[in-house]
Design a protein around this motif. Sequence first.
Motif, mmCIF file in Angstrom:
data_model
loop_
_atom_site.group_PDB
_atom_site.id
_atom_site.type_symbol
_atom_site.label_atom_id
_atom_site.label_comp_id
_atom_site.label_asym_id
_atom_site.label_seq_id
_atom_site.Cartn_x
_atom_site.Cartn_y
_atom_site.Cartn_z
ATOM 1 N N PHE A 29 10.250 -2.199 -20.884
ATOM 2 C CA PHE A 29 11.544 -1.547 -20.704
ATOM 3 C C PHE A 29 12.094 -1.218 -22.082
ATOM 4 O O PHE A 29 12.199 -2.076 -22.947
ATOM 5 C CB PHE A 29 12.489 -2.486 -19.951
ATOM 6 N N ASP A 30 12.431 0.042 -22.294
ATOM 7 C CA ASP A 30 12.982 0.465 -23.574
ATOM 8 C C ASP A 30 14.495 0.301 -23.525
ATOM 9 O O ASP A 30 15.163 0.919 -22.700
ATOM 10 C CB ASP A 30 12.596 1.917 -23.867
ATOM 11 N N HIS A 31 15.042 -0.514 -24.393
ATOM 12 C CA HIS A 31 16.467 -0.843 -24.369
ATOM 13 C C HIS A 31 17.336 0.190 -25.081
ATOM 14 O O HIS A 31 18.546 0.009 -25.176
ATOM 15 C CB HIS A 31 16.690 -2.217 -24.998
ATOM 16 N N ASN A 32 16.771 1.254 -25.581
ATOM 17 C CA ASN A 32 17.546 2.237 -26.335
ATOM 18 C C ASN A 32 18.385 3.150 -25.452
ATOM 19 O O ASN A 32 19.515 3.475 -25.789
ATOM 20 C CB ASN A 32 16.633 3.074 -27.224
ATOM 21 N N PHE A 33 17.820 3.606 -24.337
ATOM 22 C CA PHE A 33 18.530 4.554 -23.481
ATOM 23 C C PHE A 33 18.043 4.378 -22.049
ATOM 24 O O PHE A 33 16.845 4.432 -21.795
ATOM 25 C CB PHE A 33 18.252 5.994 -23.940
ATOM 26 N N THR A 34 18.978 4.182 -21.116
ATOM 27 C CA THR A 34 18.596 4.112 -19.706
ATOM 28 C C THR A 34 19.270 5.225 -18.930
ATOM 29 O O THR A 34 20.384 5.642 -19.244
ATOM 30 C CB THR A 34 18.971 2.765 -19.047
ATOM 31 N N HIS A 35 18.556 5.696 -17.941
ATOM 32 C CA HIS A 35 18.998 6.786 -17.073
ATOM 33 C C HIS A 35 18.845 6.247 -15.651
ATOM 34 O O HIS A 35 17.734 6.044 -15.170
ATOM 35 C CB HIS A 35 18.080 7.993 -17.330
ATOM 36 N N PRO A 96 13.141 6.052 -25.400
ATOM 37 C CA PRO A 96 13.338 5.517 -26.750
ATOM 38 C C PRO A 96 14.587 6.062 -27.445
ATOM 39 O O PRO A 96 15.045 5.478 -28.417
ATOM 40 C CB PRO A 96 12.066 5.906 -27.496
ATOM 41 N N SER A 97 15.139 7.176 -26.942
ATOM 42 C CA SER A 97 16.327 7.756 -27.585
ATOM 43 C C SER A 97 16.982 8.770 -26.656
ATOM 44 O O SER A 97 16.380 9.237 -25.695
ATOM 45 C CB SER A 97 15.938 8.460 -28.893
ATOM 46 N N LYS A 98 18.220 9.122 -26.994
ATOM 47 C CA LYS A 98 18.927 10.157 -26.257
ATOM 48 C C LYS A 98 18.198 11.493 -26.400
ATOM 49 O O LYS A 98 18.114 12.275 -25.450
ATOM 50 C CB LYS A 98 20.363 10.291 -26.754
ATOM 51 N N GLU A 99 17.663 11.746 -27.575
ATOM 52 C CA GLU A 99 16.958 13.009 -27.825
ATOM 53 C C GLU A 99 15.731 13.151 -26.924
ATOM 54 O O GLU A 99 15.453 14.234 -26.407
ATOM 55 C CB GLU A 99 16.565 13.124 -29.303
ATOM 56 N N ILE A 100 15.003 12.067 -26.721
ATOM 57 C CA ILE A 100 13.838 12.102 -25.822
ATOM 58 C C ILE A 100 14.303 12.304 -24.383
ATOM 59 O O ILE A 100 13.704 13.058 -23.620
ATOM 60 C CB ILE A 100 12.988 10.819 -25.957
ATOM 61 N N GLN A 101 15.406 11.660 -23.996
ATOM 62 C CA GLN A 101 15.950 11.855 -22.659
ATOM 63 C C GLN A 101 16.386 13.296 -22.465
ATOM 64 O O GLN A 101 16.228 13.854 -21.386
ATOM 65 C CB GLN A 101 17.121 10.887 -22.417
#
Length: 132
Positions: A29-35, A96-101
């Motif tokens: 689970f990547d703790h940087n950004f969840t959707h 991993p980041s908002k940019e990737i999302q």
Amino acid sequence: MKQLLKIGLFFLIIMNFSKIQAQEQKTAFDHNFTHVVYFWLKNPDSAQDRNAFLKSLKNFMQKSEYAQTKFIGEPAGTSREVVDGSFTYSLILSFPSKEIQDKYQAEPAHVKFVEESQHLWEKVVVYDSVGI
């Protein structure tokens, strides 16, 4: 008797190695950004609509190149005053980041899922969070 102990020990080692390998293959689970997305289908009692929605959603999840954690769920049936179990399906993804999302939002697999399935839902609620 010694032979039986050796065989038993061998199988125990093999079983534990298999469990370790299965655990290692899980995506962390990547703790940087969840959707987190909740879907309310128009016809939640329709097996046809549920199957069509899940087929499209699972296909999308297999093809998404950006989502790390991929969890599809349905209400757990817990009954506490603070629990909202009125949705039909949930989707929890991590990035991993908002940019990737942001890239995920425009990826062809995501766009296709929305186009294929939006006629099936009456409501969608999204919660995006960044880790602290």
